[in-house]
Design an enzyme around this catalytic site. Structure first.
Site, short mmCIF file in Angstrom:
data_model
loop_
_atom_site.label_atom_id
_atom_site.label_comp_id
_atom_site.label_asym_id
_atom_site.label_seq_id
_atom_site.Cartn_x
_atom_site.Cartn_y
_atom_site.Cartn_z
N GLU A 25 0.71 -1.27 -0.03
CA GLU A 25 0.04 0.15 -0.07
C GLU A 25 0.92 1.21 -0.18
OE1 GLU A 25 -3.05 0.15 -0.57
OE2 GLU A 25 -3.32 -1.98 -0.39
N HIS A 28 2.15 2.23 -3.65
CA HIS A 28 1.22 2.94 -4.22
C HIS A 28 1.18 4.33 -3.89
CE1 HIS A 28 -0.97 -0.60 -6.06
NE2 HIS A 28 -1.44 -0.99 -5.06
#
Length: 220
Positions: A25, A28
């Site tokens: 995550e 990203h």
């Protein structure tokens, strides 16, 4: 996937899985910032703090329900990193790189765990916990890599496909996003995604990891 829910098995899988999800995550968010969108950074989501990425339903409730039901499958999801694709310098191309950043980080982590495992074996370290954790690190990261590349929104593969499609088709495809996770969930439980997507692609990337680490294996 975890099929043994003993305390020892959970302990072996917990560390590599937390790292796999958290770095995925954060990658990203980092990629989005690099290509011009500071949304995730301003919200503190470009972080290696696992708490920042925990989703109460996807990270805790769904896996817990599957464990209590003695399911052979254990899936879930983290809190998606917010990305304003319109702020990217070249939204159509840069969004592909932002989507690839998460799976790419999982491939990198699988390599690191593989190098760690080979090094342990090469130096004759016979610590079963570390060996098992290294193997779990390779497996979890390859599973997350392949699962997230499935071409259906909101998974990363769906966002990549949407960016490659012509504008009209991309908009129509994007309308599947609210239902995407449920479609994937159904495909998981019917075994279709496992047989036709997860198993062959996981074997492929495992082969790539083996090939890349072959010089280190030969050294030992």
């Amino acid at each position: 996937m975890i099929t043994d829910y003993s305390i020892q098995a959970i302990a072996i899988n917990a560390i590599p899985l937390i790292f796999a999800i958290t770095i995925h995550e954060a990658a990203h968010g980092y990629a989005a910032r690099y290509f011009g969108d500071n949304t995730a950074y301003m919200l503190g989501r470009v972080s290696l703090n696992p708490i920042k990425h925990i989703d109460p339903v996807g990270t805790i409730l769904i896996p817990l329900m599957l464990i209590l039901a003695s399911s052979p499958f254990l899936i879930g999801y983290a809190k998606p990193v917010p990305v304003n694709f319109g702020r990217l310098r070249n939204p159509r191309i840069d969004s592909i790189w932002v989507a690839l950043a998460g799976p790419g980080s999982n491939f990198a982590q699988a390599l690191i765990w593989a190098i760690f495992l080979i090094t342990l074996i090469g130096f004759g370290v016979d610590e079963r916990f570390l060996l098992a954790m290294s193997q779990a690190g390779i497996t979890w990261n390859l599973v997350l890599l392949v699962f997230n590349l499935f071409p259906l929104p909101p998974l990363d593969g769906g966002r990549i496909l949407a960016s490659l499609l012509p504008a009209r088709q991309s908009i129509a495809f994007g309308k599947l996003e609210p239902y995407g996770f449920f479609i994937v969930l159904a495909l998981v439980f019917t075994g279709l995604i496992g047989s036709f997507w997860m198993e062959p692609l996981t074997a492929f990337f495992k082969g790539v990891v083996y090939f890349v680490t072959l010089p280190l294996q030969m050294l030992f």
